[in-house]
Design a protein around this motif. Structure first.
Motif, short mmCIF file in Angstrom:
data_model
loop_
_atom_site.label_atom_id
_atom_site.label_comp_id
_atom_site.label_asym_id
_atom_site.label_seq_id
_atom_site.Cartn_x
_atom_site.Cartn_y
_atom_site.Cartn_z
N UNK A 68 0.82 -1.22 0.00
CA UNK A 68 0.00 0.00 0.00
C UNK A 68 0.85 1.27 0.00
N UNK A 69 2.14 1.12 0.12
CA UNK A 69 3.04 2.28 0.05
C UNK A 69 3.12 2.90 -1.32
N UNK A 70 2.83 2.12 -2.37
CA UNK A 70 2.89 2.67 -3.73
C UNK A 70 1.86 3.77 -3.94
N UNK A 71 0.80 3.80 -3.14
CA UNK A 71 -0.22 4.84 -3.26
C UNK A 71 0.38 6.23 -3.12
N UNK A 77 -3.53 10.98 -5.70
CA UNK A 77 -3.84 10.41 -4.38
C UNK A 77 -3.49 11.42 -3.29
N UNK A 78 -4.39 11.49 -2.29
CA UNK A 78 -4.21 12.41 -1.17
C UNK A 78 -4.10 11.65 0.14
N UNK A 79 -3.46 12.29 1.09
CA UNK A 79 -3.43 11.79 2.46
C UNK A 79 -4.85 11.92 3.02
N UNK A 80 -5.42 10.82 3.47
CA UNK A 80 -6.82 10.82 3.91
C UNK A 80 -7.05 11.67 5.16
N UNK A 81 -6.09 11.72 6.03
CA UNK A 81 -6.24 12.46 7.29
C UNK A 81 -6.18 13.97 7.07
N UNK A 82 -5.20 14.43 6.28
CA UNK A 82 -4.97 15.86 6.10
C UNK A 82 -5.45 16.40 4.76
N UNK A 86 -0.12 14.09 -2.39
CA UNK A 86 1.29 13.70 -2.26
C UNK A 86 2.16 14.24 -3.40
N UNK A 87 1.64 14.29 -4.62
CA UNK A 87 2.46 14.57 -5.80
C UNK A 87 3.31 15.85 -5.69
N UNK A 88 2.76 16.99 -5.25
CA UNK A 88 3.60 18.18 -5.17
C UNK A 88 4.73 18.04 -4.14
N UNK A 89 4.45 17.33 -3.06
CA UNK A 89 5.48 17.11 -2.03
C UNK A 89 6.59 16.21 -2.58
N UNK A 90 6.19 15.18 -3.31
CA UNK A 90 7.16 14.27 -3.93
C UNK A 90 7.99 15.04 -4.95
N UNK A 91 7.35 15.85 -5.78
CA UNK A 91 8.08 16.63 -6.80
C UNK A 91 9.10 17.56 -6.18
N UNK A 92 8.74 18.18 -5.07
CA UNK A 92 9.67 19.08 -4.39
C UNK A 92 10.90 18.32 -3.90
N UNK A 93 10.68 17.12 -3.39
CA UNK A 93 11.81 16.31 -2.92
C UNK A 93 12.61 15.76 -4.09
N UNK A 94 11.94 15.40 -5.16
CA UNK A 94 12.62 14.91 -6.36
C UNK A 94 13.57 16.00 -6.89
#
Length: 145
Positions: A68-71, A77-82, A86-94
């Motif tokens: 389920x980590x591939x989500x 896909x969004x974090x259900x709690x907040x 995820x995509x913009x956060x991943x792109x910033x780290x990339x």
């Protein structure tokens, strides 16, 4: 005379250890972050990675996802709690050099296609094997947020 030679040899060896330790500390460490549940580890893991790079910017980081980590790396896909995507956060780290990998066994088991993932995702035949190889063969430290 023999004691002087032994003393000089000890100094040369000690200097070699100090030089090697100094070179290792400036090279940056290598870390694999292991994510197998995006809902539990997603935002926390991405925040950990950001903080890691803020403190140690020369660190080489590879994020390996499976199950389920591939989500974490799926388009839209969004974090259900907040409710944070995820995509913009991943792109910033990339953009800071972090590499993100998706397990192809998981794709097969969950009937997913590569085009369902963000462009920042790379693929690896087996997430578990990749984590093990990074640790054992390549000397990466292991972190599971």
């Amino acid at each position: 005379m023999k004691k002087i030679a032994q003393f000089l040899a000890c100094l040369v060896i000690a200097f070699g250890f100090l030089t090697n330790a100094s070179a290792q500390s400036t090279a940056g460490s290598k870390v694999v972050y292991h994510i197998d549940d995006a809902e539990v580890q997603g935002i926390k893991g991405l925040r950990n990675i950001r903080n890691h790079l803020d403190t140690a910017p020369s660190t080489t980081i590879i994020v390996v996802t499976h199950a389920n980590g591939v989500d974490l790396l799926m388009e839209g896909v969004k974090d259900k709690k907040n409710n944070i995507e995820y995509a913009p956060l991943v792109s910033a780290l990339k953009s800071r050099g972090v590499k993100f990998e998706v397990c192809e066994i998981t794709l097969k088991n969950r009937n997913l296609k590569k085009d369902q993932f963000i462009l920042d995702a790379d693929f690896t035949p087996s997430g578990v094997v990749r984590v093990a190889d990074l640790q054992y063969k390549d000397g990466f430290a292991y972190i599971k947020p």
